[in-house]
Design an enzyme around this catalytic site. Structure first.
Site, PDB file in Angstrom:
ATOM      1  N   LEU A  38       0.754  -1.354   0.004  1.00 54.90           N
ATOM      2  CA  LEU A  38      -0.427   0.312   0.457  1.00 54.90           C
ATOM      3  C   LEU A  38       0.710   1.512   0.198  1.00 54.90           C
ATOM      4  O   LEU A  38       1.881   1.336   0.972  1.00 54.90           O
ATOM      5  CB  LEU A  38      -0.790   0.086   0.777  1.00 54.90           C
ATOM      6  CG  LEU A  38      -2.238  -0.807   1.535  1.00 54.90           C
ATOM      7  CD1 LEU A  38      -3.274   0.014   2.075  1.00 54.90           C
ATOM      8  CD2 LEU A  38      -2.917   0.029   0.112  1.00 54.90           C
ATOM      9  N   ASP A  39       0.343   1.908  -0.981  1.00 57.94           N
ATOM     10  CA  ASP A  39       1.183   3.024  -1.188  1.00 57.94           C
ATOM     11  C   ASP A  39       1.968   3.805   0.441  1.00 57.94           C
ATOM     12  O   ASP A  39       0.424   4.133   0.342  1.00 57.94           O
ATOM     13  CB  ASP A  39       0.982   4.115  -2.215  1.00 57.94           C
ATOM     14  CG  ASP A  39       1.479   3.624  -3.508  1.00 57.94           C
ATOM     15  OD1 ASP A  39       1.743   2.789  -3.682  1.00 57.94           O
ATOM     16  OD2 ASP A  39       0.481   4.494  -4.603  1.00 57.94           O
ATOM     17  N   PRO A  40       2.148   4.676   0.518  1.00 66.06           N
ATOM     18  CA  PRO A  40       2.380   5.506   2.095  1.00 66.06           C
ATOM     19  C   PRO A  40       1.572   6.098   1.918  1.00 66.06           C
ATOM     20  O   PRO A  40       0.845   6.622   3.231  1.00 66.06           O
ATOM     21  CB  PRO A  40       3.689   6.517   1.829  1.00 66.06           C
ATOM     22  CG  PRO A  40       4.509   5.952   1.063  1.00 66.06           C
ATOM     23  CD  PRO A  40       3.778   5.496  -0.320  1.00 66.06           C
TER      24      PRO A  40
END
EC number: 5.4.99.25
Length: 305
Positions: A38-40
């Site tokens: 999951l992207d930051p």
């Protein structure tokens, strides 16, 4: 030592690896893995596999995911989300677009569709990740990929602000789907530059946001020796696979020793993969596949002790 699957609520600002790193320190165990990045800047449910459950992470990643995404029309960005630099702008007002038009376009994205992955992504081309090309201002041809959108529909009113248009959608999709690319492509269909301005994953691999725990909650449960009550069994991560119940103790022993078998031991013909389950405990014994070179034979892929 924990063995099971833990649905974690990943907060914005953390990478998926950050979550794993923090949990390794809290739980004092190394055998921990996540089930897809999951992207930051994205928050939401991130199933974490502990102990022997790390063997089923690949199967959890194959299951569907559901997101709530805010789409902004009127601006496109270098990263296709709110973190990038603005590429193009075009003013949008109430006379340009309406809810019916948006809903009709959304329906066109259901089913199998083609996507070109964003430059700021970890997809590899010629042995290098796309974001490495992007950071060096290099261009490279990105291959199209087929992804599956099970459902997409609008879940908010359409609002207009500062010459941009905003609406939120719910997307249920398969592995490898880029929601920010989906937002950009929806904008193109509507005739406007667009980007994804917010994203939350509300379900992944059968785990829901409502049952997810924050890192602080996990720490407290661990300190009070009650985290075991929150773990999902390994079998939960394999619920999409065909299963065969095993009663015979000698056969169980052979499975646990990783033996190969002729396909005739199965009660029906199967394609790969499938699992053997202990009929008395309902615990998974092993994941088996059809032998790639001997189609009449089955062999173990993962064995659980």
């Amino acid at each position: 030592m924990y063995n099971g699957i833990l649905p974690v609520f990943k907060e914005r600002g953390l990478t998926s690896h950050d979550v794993v790193f923090k949990l390794r320190k809290i739980l004092k165990m190394k055998k921990i893995g996540h089930t897809g990045t999951l992207d930051p800047e994205v928050n939401g449910v991130l199933p974490i596999c502990l102990g022997d459950a790390t063997k089923v992470s690949d199967y959890i990643m194959e299951m569907g995911k559901t997101y709530h995404a805010m789409i902004t029309l009127g601006k496109s960005t270098t990263t296709e989300d709110q973190t990038g630099d603005i590429l193009e702008t075009r003013a949008v007002d109430k006379n340009d677009i309406n809810e019916d038009t948006i809903d009709q376009v959304l329906q066109q994205f259901e089913g199998h569709i083609q996507q070109i992955p964003p430059m700021y992504s970890s997809v590899k081309v010629n042995g290098r990740k796309l974001y490495e090309y992007a950071r060096n201002n290099e261009t490279v041809e990105r291959p199209k990929r087929q992804v599956f959108i099970k459902d997409i529909h609008r879940i908010s009113e359409v609002t207009f602000q500062e010459q941009t248009c905003h609406f939120e959608v719910e997307v249920t999709c398969g592995k490898g789907t880029y929601i920010r690319t989906l937002a950009t492509d929806i904008g193109l269909k509507l005739g406007f530059p667009a980007h994804m301005s917010r994203l939350t994953r509300i379900a992944s691999g059968g785990f829901q946001l409502e049952s997810s725990l924050t890192i602080d909650q996990i720490k407290e449960l661990h300190e009070h020796d009650s985290l075991h009550n929150e773990l999902f069994p390994i079998e939960y991560g394999l619920k999409g696979l065909k299963s065969f119940q095993v009663k015979d103790s000698n056969f169980k022993k052979k499975i646990c020793n990783g033996q190969k078998f002729h396909k005739k031991v199965l009660s029906q013909n199967v394609k790969e993969p499938f699992i053997f389950v202990d009929s008395s405990t309902q615990k998974v014994l092993a994941i088996y596949i059809v032998h790639p070179d001997k189609p009449y034979e089955i062999k173990p892929k993962k064995v659980f002790n």
